[in-house]
Design a protein around this motif. Structure first.
Motif, PDB file in Angstrom:
ATOM      1  N   LEU A 132      -6.328   5.504  -5.157  1.00 22.00           N
ATOM      2  CA  LEU A 132      -7.760   5.569  -4.869  1.00 22.00           C
ATOM      3  C   LEU A 132      -8.565   4.561  -5.686  1.00 22.00           C
ATOM      4  O   LEU A 132      -9.403   3.829  -5.141  1.00 22.00           O
ATOM      5  N   PHE A 133      -8.315   4.527  -7.003  1.00 22.37           N
ATOM      6  CA  PHE A 133      -9.183   3.724  -7.881  1.00 22.37           C
ATOM      7  C   PHE A 133      -8.582   2.366  -8.242  1.00 22.37           C
ATOM      8  O   PHE A 133      -9.276   1.358  -8.210  1.00 22.37           O
ATOM      9  N   GLN A 134      -7.291   2.335  -8.604  1.00 21.83           N
ATOM     10  CA  GLN A 134      -6.732   1.073  -9.106  1.00 21.83           C
ATOM     11  C   GLN A 134      -6.313   0.154  -7.965  1.00 21.83           C
ATOM     12  O   GLN A 134      -6.368  -1.061  -8.101  1.00 21.83           O
ATOM     13  N   ARG A 135      -5.895   0.705  -6.821  1.00 26.19           N
ATOM     14  CA  ARG A 135      -5.482  -0.150  -5.713  1.00 26.19           C
ATOM     15  C   ARG A 135      -6.592  -0.296  -4.660  1.00 26.19           C
ATOM     16  O   ARG A 135      -6.948  -1.394  -4.295  1.00 26.19           O
ATOM     17  N   ALA A 136      -7.151   0.830  -4.169  1.00 29.95           N
ATOM     18  CA  ALA A 136      -8.203   0.717  -3.141  1.00 29.95           C
ATOM     19  C   ALA A 136      -9.541   0.315  -3.746  1.00 29.95           C
ATOM     20  O   ALA A 136     -10.399  -0.215  -3.065  1.00 29.95           O
ATOM     21  N   GLN A 137      -9.713   0.560  -5.042  1.00 29.69           N
ATOM     22  CA  GLN A 137     -11.009   0.368  -5.708  1.00 29.69           C
ATOM     23  C   GLN A 137     -12.133   1.053  -4.931  1.00 29.69           C
ATOM     24  O   GLN A 137     -13.183   0.482  -4.660  1.00 29.69           O
ATOM     25  N   ALA A 138     -11.851   2.303  -4.559  1.00 26.96           N
ATOM     26  CA  ALA A 138     -12.824   3.098  -3.805  1.00 26.96           C
ATOM     27  C   ALA A 138     -14.038   3.406  -4.684  1.00 26.96           C
ATOM     28  O   ALA A 138     -13.904   3.597  -5.888  1.00 26.96           O
ATOM     29  N   LYS A 139     -15.207   3.438  -4.042  1.00 26.40           N
ATOM     30  CA  LYS A 139     -16.469   3.624  -4.772  1.00 26.40           C
ATOM     31  C   LYS A 139     -17.218   4.840  -4.230  1.00 26.40           C
ATOM     32  O   LYS A 139     -17.063   5.195  -3.057  1.00 26.40           O
ATOM     33  N   PRO A 140     -18.085   5.449  -5.085  1.00 24.58           N
ATOM     34  CA  PRO A 140     -18.941   6.523  -4.580  1.00 24.58           C
ATOM     35  C   PRO A 140     -19.688   6.042  -3.336  1.00 24.58           C
ATOM     36  O   PRO A 140     -20.028   4.864  -3.234  1.00 24.58           O
ATOM     37  N   ALA A 141     -19.914   6.968  -2.409  1.00 25.61           N
ATOM     38  CA  ALA A 141     -20.602   6.725  -1.131  1.00 25.61           C
ATOM     39  C   ALA A 141     -19.690   6.110  -0.072  1.00 25.61           C
ATOM     40  O   ALA A 141     -20.093   6.006   1.085  1.00 25.61           O
ATOM     41  N   GLU A 142     -18.481   5.711  -0.434  1.00 25.03           N
ATOM     42  CA  GLU A 142     -17.549   5.245   0.607  1.00 25.03           C
ATOM     43  C   GLU A 142     -16.907   6.465   1.288  1.00 25.03           C
ATOM     44  O   GLU A 142     -16.936   7.576   0.761  1.00 25.03           O
ATOM     45  N   THR A 143     -16.321   6.207   2.456  1.00 26.99           N
ATOM     46  CA  THR A 143     -15.621   7.262   3.188  1.00 26.99           C
ATOM     47  C   THR A 143     -14.116   7.024   3.086  1.00 26.99           C
ATOM     48  O   THR A 143     -13.643   5.919   3.345  1.00 26.99           O
ATOM     49  N   VAL A 144     -13.409   8.085   2.678  1.00 27.48           N
ATOM     50  CA  VAL A 144     -11.960   7.985   2.449  1.00 27.48           C
ATOM     51  C   VAL A 144     -11.223   8.914   3.399  1.00 27.48           C
ATOM     52  O   VAL A 144     -11.573  10.096   3.504  1.00 27.48           O
ATOM     53  N   LEU A 145     -10.220   8.376   4.073  1.00 25.75           N
ATOM     54  CA  LEU A 145      -9.317   9.214   4.870  1.00 25.75           C
ATOM     55  C   LEU A 145      -8.033   9.405   4.074  1.00 25.75           C
ATOM     56  O   LEU A 145      -7.331   8.424   3.779  1.00 25.75           O
ATOM     57  N   LEU A 217       2.363   8.410   5.242  1.00 30.45           N
ATOM     58  CA  LEU A 217       3.491   8.193   6.161  1.00 30.45           C
ATOM     59  C   LEU A 217       3.212   6.936   7.001  1.00 30.45           C
ATOM     60  O   LEU A 217       2.992   7.000   8.210  1.00 30.45           O
ATOM     61  N   ALA A 218       3.259   5.788   6.329  1.00 29.47           N
ATOM     62  CA  ALA A 218       2.832   4.527   6.943  1.00 29.47           C
ATOM     63  C   ALA A 218       3.678   4.156   8.153  1.00 29.47           C
ATOM     64  O   ALA A 218       3.171   3.575   9.115  1.00 29.47           O
ATOM     65  N   ASN A 219       4.967   4.486   8.136  1.00 28.04           N
ATOM     66  CA  ASN A 219       5.820   4.103   9.265  1.00 28.04           C
ATOM     67  C   ASN A 219       5.369   4.774  10.555  1.00 28.04           C
ATOM     68  O   ASN A 219       5.678   4.313  11.646  1.00 28.04           O
ATOM     69  N   LYS A 220       4.606   5.858  10.446  1.00 27.21           N
ATOM     70  CA  LYS A 220       4.093   6.521  11.634  1.00 27.21           C
ATOM     71  C   LYS A 220       2.658   6.069  11.952  1.00 27.21           C
ATOM     72  O   LYS A 220       2.282   5.956  13.117  1.00 27.21           O
ATOM     73  N   ASN A 221       1.858   5.814  10.912  1.00 24.01           N
ATOM     74  CA  ASN A 221       0.409   5.706  11.115  1.00 24.01           C
ATOM     75  C   ASN A 221      -0.220   4.329  10.920  1.00 24.01           C
ATOM     76  O   ASN A 221      -1.383   4.148  11.262  1.00 24.01           O
ATOM     77  N   LEU A 222       0.500   3.377  10.320  1.00 23.30           N
ATOM     78  CA  LEU A 222      -0.187   2.150   9.884  1.00 23.30           C
ATOM     79  C   LEU A 222      -0.873   1.405  11.030  1.00 23.30           C
ATOM     80  O   LEU A 222      -2.007   0.922  10.877  1.00 23.30           O
ATOM     81  N   ALA A 223      -0.220   1.334  12.181  1.00 19.49           N
ATOM     82  CA  ALA A 223      -0.823   0.601  13.312  1.00 19.49           C
ATOM     83  C   ALA A 223      -2.153   1.234  13.714  1.00 19.49           C
ATOM     84  O   ALA A 223      -3.150   0.529  13.929  1.00 19.49           O
ATOM     85  N   ASN A 224      -2.188   2.556  13.780  1.00 18.45           N
ATOM     86  CA  ASN A 224      -3.444   3.238  14.144  1.00 18.45           C
ATOM     87  C   ASN A 224      -4.473   3.139  13.027  1.00 18.45           C
ATOM     88  O   ASN A 224      -5.671   2.994  13.288  1.00 18.45           O
ATOM     89  N   ASP A 225      -4.001   3.210  11.774  1.00 14.01           N
ATOM     90  CA  ASP A 225      -4.936   3.111  10.640  1.00 14.01           C
ATOM     91  C   ASP A 225      -5.791   1.853  10.750  1.00 14.01           C
ATOM     92  O   ASP A 225      -6.997   1.876  10.486  1.00 14.01           O
ATOM     93  N   LEU A 226      -5.154   0.751  11.133  1.00 13.72           N
ATOM     94  CA  LEU A 226      -5.872  -0.537  11.153  1.00 13.72           C
ATOM     95  C   LEU A 226      -6.988  -0.550  12.196  1.00 13.72           C
ATOM     96  O   LEU A 226      -7.905  -1.353  12.109  1.00 13.72           O
ATOM     97  N   THR A 227      -6.908   0.378  13.167  1.00 15.67           N
ATOM     98  CA  THR A 227      -7.937   0.424  14.218  1.00 15.67           C
ATOM     99  C   THR A 227      -9.108   1.329  13.853  1.00 15.67           C
ATOM    100  O   THR A 227     -10.104   1.354  14.567  1.00 15.67           O
TER     101      THR A 227
END
Ligand code: NAP
Length: 321
Positions: A132-145, A217-227
């Motif tokens: 969440l923080f070190q790789r995505a660098q997510a910030k308050p007010a962002e939306t996280v799935l 579970l990226a092998n199942k979801n990554l293609a859809n995640d990008l959309t």
């Protein structure tokens, strides 16, 4: 002491309870009497002998645990006998009655937090924090799935993101899992077993998409995640059990990024920051590890079967010596 030993790589049946010598604490080390040990999927991969990290045989599995300080190295002043602690790494393995640890990997466990909860801290909370923080660098007010929010890493990620002021959407594969995800602080829960469940995101984000996806579970979801990413969105790949075809164009139109992560890549400085933040969260009650199953140490084999079940996760599985 009793410990689970692995003499040959293979299925869960290679996990055997045996007598082994008690560990002794040298300089910079602590022996912890283990009251609970965390069970993580990675320990099943290592057990098969096909994972990137292959320990010398025989070995005792496990990195995460909690208990009380039993023996201190001569130079260790930060703790005293009997202190309640949790640890995130051990030289002798966590699936045991005692564990020898580097003192830097041992942390105080507040009285309000159970040993079982302490055993859920290391890999799950460390990974969620790093993602969440070190790789995505997510910030308050962002939306996280949090894609896979009902398990060890997912429940931790939901609590961390909510406490940091993000809008949190979590997925699970069952009604019970969705309820758990909401209880951990998610604003919305979706069922990743239902057809078209990601279509909901349009409505939930006013057509913007999500800023960050933590993917179990990226092998199942990554293609859809990008959309379903917003512009400048980031997917952090935490878990993947196979390959997948993606459309790279989905990243182009959004200036989106796919970022991998492995907890083992955490630097010493990142580790210090991580456990300062996680320790504060435990103390102030924003982090409340969810323990779904407590299994006797002797039944480690059953615990490895349970942690790899394809659905029905409910927080953390721990072994109790
Ligand atoms: P866990 O407690 O067994 O939880 C697994 C999670 O995956 C559950 O929430 C489960 O939901 C979910 N899931 C199942 N099918 C899914 C799908 N189609 N789409 C999205 N999610 C789905 O495992 P964990 O400890 O949280 O670890 C999660 C993954 O991350 C594992 O693959 C693990 O190996 C990996 N991991 C990686 C690192 C790293 O350093 N990169 C560190 C720790 C863990 P339901 O059961 O509700 O269906």
């Amino acid at each position: 002491m009793k410990a689970i030993r692995v003499h040959e790589f293979g299925g869960p049946e290679v996990l055997k309870l045996e007598d082994v010598p008690d560990p002794q604490a040298g300089p910079g080390q602590i022996v912890v009497r283990v009251h609970a040990a965390g069970v993580n999927p990675v320990e099943t991969y290592v057990r098969t002998g096909t994972y990137a990290f292959k320990p010398n045989l025989p070995y005792t599995p496990g990195a995460d645990g909690a208990g009380v300080v039993l023996k201190l190295g001569p130079d260790v002043k930060r703790f005293k006998d009997g202190d309640r602690v949790y640890f995130t790494a051990t030289q002798t393995g966590a699936y045991a009655e005692q564990a020898l640890c580097d003192a830097a990997k041992v942390h105080r466990l507040p009285d309000s937090v159970s040993f079982e909860q302490g055993a859920a801290m290391g890999v799950p909370y460390g990974t969620a924090y790093r993602g969440l923080f070190q790789r995505a660098q997510a910030k308050p007010a962002e939306t996280v799935l949090v894609h896979g929010a009902s398990g060890g890493v997912g429940t931790a990620a939901v609590q961390l993101a909510r406490a940091a002021g993000m809008t949190v959407i979590g997925t699970a594969g069952s009604e019970q899992g969705m309820k758990l995800v909401k209880e951990q602080g998610a604003h919305h829960a979706l069922n990743h077993s239902s057809a078209g469940y990601l279509d909901e995101l349009k409505k939930l984000t006013d057509d913007r998409g999500v800023d960050v996806i933590l993917e179990m579970l990226a092998n199942k979801n990554l293609a859809n995640d990008l959309t379903v990413l917003a512009k400048k969105g980031r997917v952090v790949v935490i878990g993947s059990r196979g390959t997948i075809e993606i459309n790279p164009r989905d990243t182009m139109v959004r200036d989106a990024e796919i970022r991998g992560t492995t907890l083992a890549n955490t630097t010493e400085q990142e580790y210090r920051e991580m456990y300062a933040a996680l320790g504060a969260g435990l103390e102030n009650g924003t982090l409340r590890p969810v323990v779904g199953q407590k299994i006797p140490l002797a039944e480690a084999r059953y615990a490895h079967e349970e942690v790899m079940k394809p659905s029905g996760a409910h927080g953390k599985i721990v072994l109790v010596p």
